[in-house]
Design a protein around this motif. Structure first.
Motif, PDB file in Angstrom:
ATOM      1  N   ARG A 127       0.833  -1.197   0.000  1.00 26.26           N
ATOM      2  CA  ARG A 127       0.000   0.000   0.000  1.00 26.26           C
ATOM      3  C   ARG A 127       0.876   1.259   0.000  1.00 26.26           C
ATOM      4  O   ARG A 127       0.554   2.245  -0.670  1.00 26.26           O
ATOM      5  N   ASN A 128       1.982   1.221   0.728  1.00 26.78           N
ATOM      6  CA  ASN A 128       2.858   2.391   0.830  1.00 26.78           C
ATOM      7  C   ASN A 128       3.887   2.461  -0.287  1.00 26.78           C
ATOM      8  O   ASN A 128       4.360   3.551  -0.639  1.00 26.78           O
ATOM      9  N   HIS A 129       4.251   1.288  -0.856  1.00 25.21           N
ATOM     10  CA  HIS A 129       5.328   1.257  -1.857  1.00 25.21           C
ATOM     11  C   HIS A 129       4.916   0.337  -3.009  1.00 25.21           C
ATOM     12  O   HIS A 129       5.497  -0.741  -3.207  1.00 25.21           O
ATOM     13  N   PRO A 130       3.932   0.727  -3.792  1.00 25.05           N
ATOM     14  CA  PRO A 130       3.387  -0.152  -4.835  1.00 25.05           C
ATOM     15  C   PRO A 130       4.362  -0.457  -5.960  1.00 25.05           C
ATOM     16  O   PRO A 130       4.153  -1.409  -6.711  1.00 25.05           O
ATOM     17  N   GLY A 131       5.434   0.314  -6.088  1.00 24.46           N
ATOM     18  CA  GLY A 131       6.379   0.072  -7.168  1.00 24.46           C
ATOM     19  C   GLY A 131       7.415  -0.990  -6.855  1.00 24.46           C
ATOM     20  O   GLY A 131       8.178  -1.396  -7.735  1.00 24.46           O
ATOM     21  N   VAL A 132       7.478  -1.448  -5.606  1.00 21.93           N
ATOM     22  CA  VAL A 132       8.472  -2.447  -5.204  1.00 21.93           C
ATOM     23  C   VAL A 132       7.854  -3.838  -5.265  1.00 21.93           C
ATOM     24  O   VAL A 132       6.803  -4.084  -4.671  1.00 21.93           O
ATOM     25  N   ARG A 133       8.498  -4.738  -5.986  1.00 17.95           N
ATOM     26  CA  ARG A 133       8.022  -6.116  -6.031  1.00 17.95           C
ATOM     27  C   ARG A 133       8.454  -6.846  -4.763  1.00 17.95           C
ATOM     28  O   ARG A 133       9.543  -6.593  -4.231  1.00 17.95           O
ATOM     29  N   VAL A 134       7.601  -7.750  -4.285  1.00 23.95           N
ATOM     30  CA  VAL A 134       7.837  -8.428  -3.007  1.00 23.95           C
ATOM     31  C   VAL A 134       7.936  -9.931  -3.220  1.00 23.95           C
ATOM     32  O   VAL A 134       7.106 -10.535  -3.900  1.00 23.95           O
ATOM     33  N   ARG A 135       8.963 -10.517  -2.649  1.00 26.57           N
ATOM     34  CA  ARG A 135       9.102 -11.986  -2.609  1.00 26.57           C
ATOM     35  C   ARG A 135       9.176 -12.391  -1.143  1.00 26.57           C
ATOM     36  O   ARG A 135      10.201 -12.224  -0.487  1.00 26.57           O
ATOM     37  N   MET A 136       8.057 -12.893  -0.611  1.00 29.52           N
ATOM     38  CA  MET A 136       7.963 -13.247   0.796  1.00 29.52           C
ATOM     39  C   MET A 136       8.101 -14.765   0.919  1.00 29.52           C
ATOM     40  O   MET A 136       7.294 -15.516   0.382  1.00 29.52           O
ATOM     41  N   VAL A 137       9.121 -15.214   1.624  1.00 30.87           N
ATOM     42  CA  VAL A 137       9.419 -16.636   1.741  1.00 30.87           C
ATOM     43  C   VAL A 137       9.034 -17.103   3.142  1.00 30.87           C
ATOM     44  O   VAL A 137       9.605 -16.652   4.132  1.00 30.87           O
ATOM     45  N   GLY A 138       8.047 -18.007   3.230  1.00 33.83           N
ATOM     46  CA  GLY A 138       7.587 -18.513   4.519  1.00 33.83           C
ATOM     47  C   GLY A 138       8.139 -19.891   4.784  1.00 33.83           C
ATOM     48  O   GLY A 138       7.733 -20.871   4.159  1.00 33.83           O
ATOM     49  N   LEU A 139       9.092 -19.988   5.677  1.00 34.80           N
ATOM     50  CA  LEU A 139       9.766 -21.239   5.989  1.00 34.80           C
ATOM     51  C   LEU A 139       9.874 -21.420   7.497  1.00 34.80           C
ATOM     52  O   LEU A 139       9.577 -20.500   8.264  1.00 34.80           O
ATOM     53  N   ASN A 140      10.301 -22.585   7.905  1.00 36.25           N
ATOM     54  CA  ASN A 140      10.678 -22.754   9.296  1.00 36.25           C
ATOM     55  C   ASN A 140      11.881 -21.858   9.593  1.00 36.25           C
ATOM     56  O   ASN A 140      12.688 -21.565   8.704  1.00 36.25           O
ATOM     57  N   SER A 141      12.018 -21.438  10.837  1.00 37.38           N
ATOM     58  CA  SER A 141      13.107 -20.533  11.210  1.00 37.38           C
ATOM     59  C   SER A 141      14.474 -21.089  10.836  1.00 37.38           C
ATOM     60  O   SER A 141      15.399 -20.332  10.514  1.00 37.38           O
ATOM     61  N   VAL A 142      14.626 -22.407  10.876  1.00 32.97           N
ATOM     62  CA  VAL A 142      15.902 -23.034  10.522  1.00 32.97           C
ATOM     63  C   VAL A 142      16.293 -22.658   9.100  1.00 32.97           C
ATOM     64  O   VAL A 142      17.433 -22.233   8.840  1.00 32.97           O
ATOM     65  N   GLU A 143      15.355 -22.801   8.162  1.00 36.19           N
ATOM     66  CA  GLU A 143      15.667 -22.517   6.761  1.00 36.19           C
ATOM     67  C   GLU A 143      15.760 -21.028   6.483  1.00 36.19           C
ATOM     68  O   GLU A 143      16.549 -20.602   5.638  1.00 36.19           O
ATOM     69  N   VAL A 202       1.965 -34.656  20.792  1.00 38.48           N
ATOM     70  CA  VAL A 202       1.769 -34.462  19.362  1.00 38.48           C
ATOM     71  C   VAL A 202       2.559 -33.203  18.989  1.00 38.48           C
ATOM     72  O   VAL A 202       2.172 -32.098  19.374  1.00 38.48           O
ATOM     73  N   LEU A 203       3.654 -33.372  18.281  1.00 39.80           N
ATOM     74  CA  LEU A 203       4.510 -32.230  17.946  1.00 39.80           C
ATOM     75  C   LEU A 203       4.487 -31.962  16.446  1.00 39.80           C
ATOM     76  O   LEU A 203       4.405 -32.890  15.643  1.00 39.80           O
ATOM     77  N   TYR A 204       4.552 -30.695  16.098  1.00 39.33           N
ATOM     78  CA  TYR A 204       4.563 -30.297  14.690  1.00 39.33           C
ATOM     79  C   TYR A 204       5.990 -29.964  14.251  1.00 39.33           C
ATOM     80  O   TYR A 204       6.930 -30.101  15.021  1.00 39.33           O
ATOM     81  N   ASP A 205       6.145 -29.537  12.989  1.00 39.29           N
ATOM     82  CA  ASP A 205       7.452 -29.329  12.363  1.00 39.29           C
ATOM     83  C   ASP A 205       8.245 -30.631  12.307  1.00 39.29           C
ATOM     84  O   ASP A 205       9.434 -30.687  12.640  1.00 39.29           O
ATOM     85  N   TRP A 232       4.732 -38.785  20.495  1.00 40.31           N
ATOM     86  CA  TRP A 232       3.821 -39.878  20.169  1.00 40.31           C
ATOM     87  C   TRP A 232       3.405 -39.802  18.700  1.00 40.31           C
ATOM     88  O   TRP A 232       3.320 -40.796  17.995  1.00 40.31           O
ATOM     89  N   VAL A 233       3.162 -38.561  18.251  1.00 38.91           N
ATOM     90  CA  VAL A 233       2.798 -38.293  16.860  1.00 38.91           C
ATOM     91  C   VAL A 233       3.538 -37.033  16.413  1.00 38.91           C
ATOM     92  O   VAL A 233       3.646 -36.068  17.173  1.00 38.91           O
ATOM     93  N   GLU A 234       4.032 -37.050  15.169  1.00 40.21           N
ATOM     94  CA  GLU A 234       4.664 -35.862  14.600  1.00 40.21           C
ATOM     95  C   GLU A 234       3.970 -35.491  13.297  1.00 40.21           C
ATOM     96  O   GLU A 234       3.723 -36.356  12.446  1.00 40.21           O
ATOM     97  N   VAL A 235       3.640 -34.213  13.148  1.00 39.25           N
ATOM     98  CA  VAL A 235       3.002 -33.702  11.931  1.00 39.25           C
ATOM     99  C   VAL A 235       3.746 -32.430  11.515  1.00 39.25           C
ATOM    100  O   VAL A 235       4.646 -31.969  12.210  1.00 39.25           O
ATOM    101  N   GLU A 236       3.358 -31.874  10.371  1.00 44.06           N
ATOM    102  CA  GLU A 236       4.070 -30.701   9.863  1.00 44.06           C
ATOM    103  C   GLU A 236       3.558 -29.382  10.419  1.00 44.06           C
ATOM    104  O   GLU A 236       4.328 -28.485  10.702  1.00 44.06           O
ATOM    105  N   HIS A 237       2.248 -29.240  10.564  1.00 46.79           N
ATOM    106  CA  HIS A 237       1.673 -27.927  10.869  1.00 46.79           C
ATOM    107  C   HIS A 237       1.001 -27.909  12.240  1.00 46.79           C
ATOM    108  O   HIS A 237       0.432 -28.914  12.682  1.00 46.79           O
TER     109      HIS A 237
END
Length: 310
Positions: A127-143, A202-205, A232-237
């Protein structure tokens, strides 16, 4: 003296010489070229003369009314025009970056960014900077940490701890980690490491396993107590983990931001740890690097949004 071939021409020419040459070729006189460049006519003449001497060629035939390009001048002109255009485009791109009017910003986000109202980060920035292209990478903190250290992401938000040898780390926010269960008896009091070691967790990641910062904290606490935590169980999210907890499969741990979100399942109960544990959210960038104006603005917005939430 050996006459240079066309491929040798302009090897040592300066930008001032190229600009003088192109202006004179387009306008047909040194006087008109000088006026267009806002310099003295003698300066343009001298720059062209030096260029001819250095390259061993004649660029113009000095006619009585108009300068005419020689064969060497005609050969040089398209190359000079392309070179000047490239330089001018590069300078324009840098000015655009400085003024946040162009370019690309690449920014990394922790996996659960949406729970910290960071899902609106791109919208606020755009909204403030419409001329700048954005590449937002959503990863686990490790990556995110690995990508920033490698230089493929300029900056990002992570949960600590991370491997930070090559990184500058700026902590921004601490968020308490809570124990979650469907059974109210499991959360009557703050939980201990011994409770964790005996629980059906039950742990994620799952992909990152004990490299994940939150799970890493749990593992370190268990190690100091001489115990071991086995999920006991591991999932991603985290959403998957909470669904399983809501169905009575086991218990889990989440940050307070997740527990207080609108998507937190009804009927689940929380408590803290007997030794309170926190996820610390931090801004990271490469050591010794200077953030671009766009990345700096993205970081500022992220910090403001995190602060407003708390």
């Amino acid at each position: 003296m050996k006459r240079p071939s066309p491929s040798d021409i302009a090897t040592h020419l300066t930008l001032k010489q190229l600009r003088s040459f192109v202006a004179a070729a387009r306008l047909g006189s040194f006087t008109a070229a000088a006026q267009s460049m806002d310099v003295a006519q003698a300066s343009v003449s001298e720059l062209i003369r030096k260029a001819e001497d250095e390259e061993g060629v004649t660029l113009f035939v000095r006619g009585s009314r108009r300068l005419l390009l020689t064969s060497a001048g005609s050969t040089l002109l398209p190359f000079a025009e392309r070179a000047l255009a490239a330089v001018d485009e590069g300078a324009h791109a840098l000015r655009a970056l400085r003024s946040l009017q162009g370019g690309v910003v690449t920014f990394g986000l922790l996996r659960n960014a949406a729970f910290y109202v960071l899902s609106d980060l791109v919208q606020h920035f755009h909204r403030n900077h419409p001329g700048v292209r954005v590449r937002m990478v959503g990863l686990n903190s490790v990556e995110v940490a690995e990508e920033v250290a490698a230089g493929t992401i300029e900056a990002g938000l992570v949960v600590l701890p991370i491997e930070d040898t090559a990184l500058k780390v700026t902590p921004l926010l601490r968020d308490e980690v809570l124990y979650v269960s469907r059974d109210p008896d499991h959360v009557q009091r703050p939980v201990s490491v011994a409770d964790l070691a005996q629980a059906r967790l039950v742990l994620y990641d799952a992909h990152y396993n004990w490299r994940d910062p939150t799970r890493r904290q749990l593992a370190e606490r268990a190690q100091f107590a001489g115990m071991r935590i086995e999920p006991w169980v591991e999932v991603e999210h985290v959403e998957q983990a909470l669904d399983l907890v809501a169905n009575g499969v086991g218990d889990t741990v989440v940050s307070r931001a997740v527990a207080e979100s609108g998507s937190f399942p009804a009927g689940l109960h929380t408590t803290g740890f007997d030794e309170p544990m926190h996820d610390t959210i931090a801004l990271i960038q490469r050591q010794g690097s200077e953030l671009s104006p766009a990345a700096r603005e993205m970081a500022r917005l992220a910090h403001r949004m995190l602060t407003r939430r708390h």
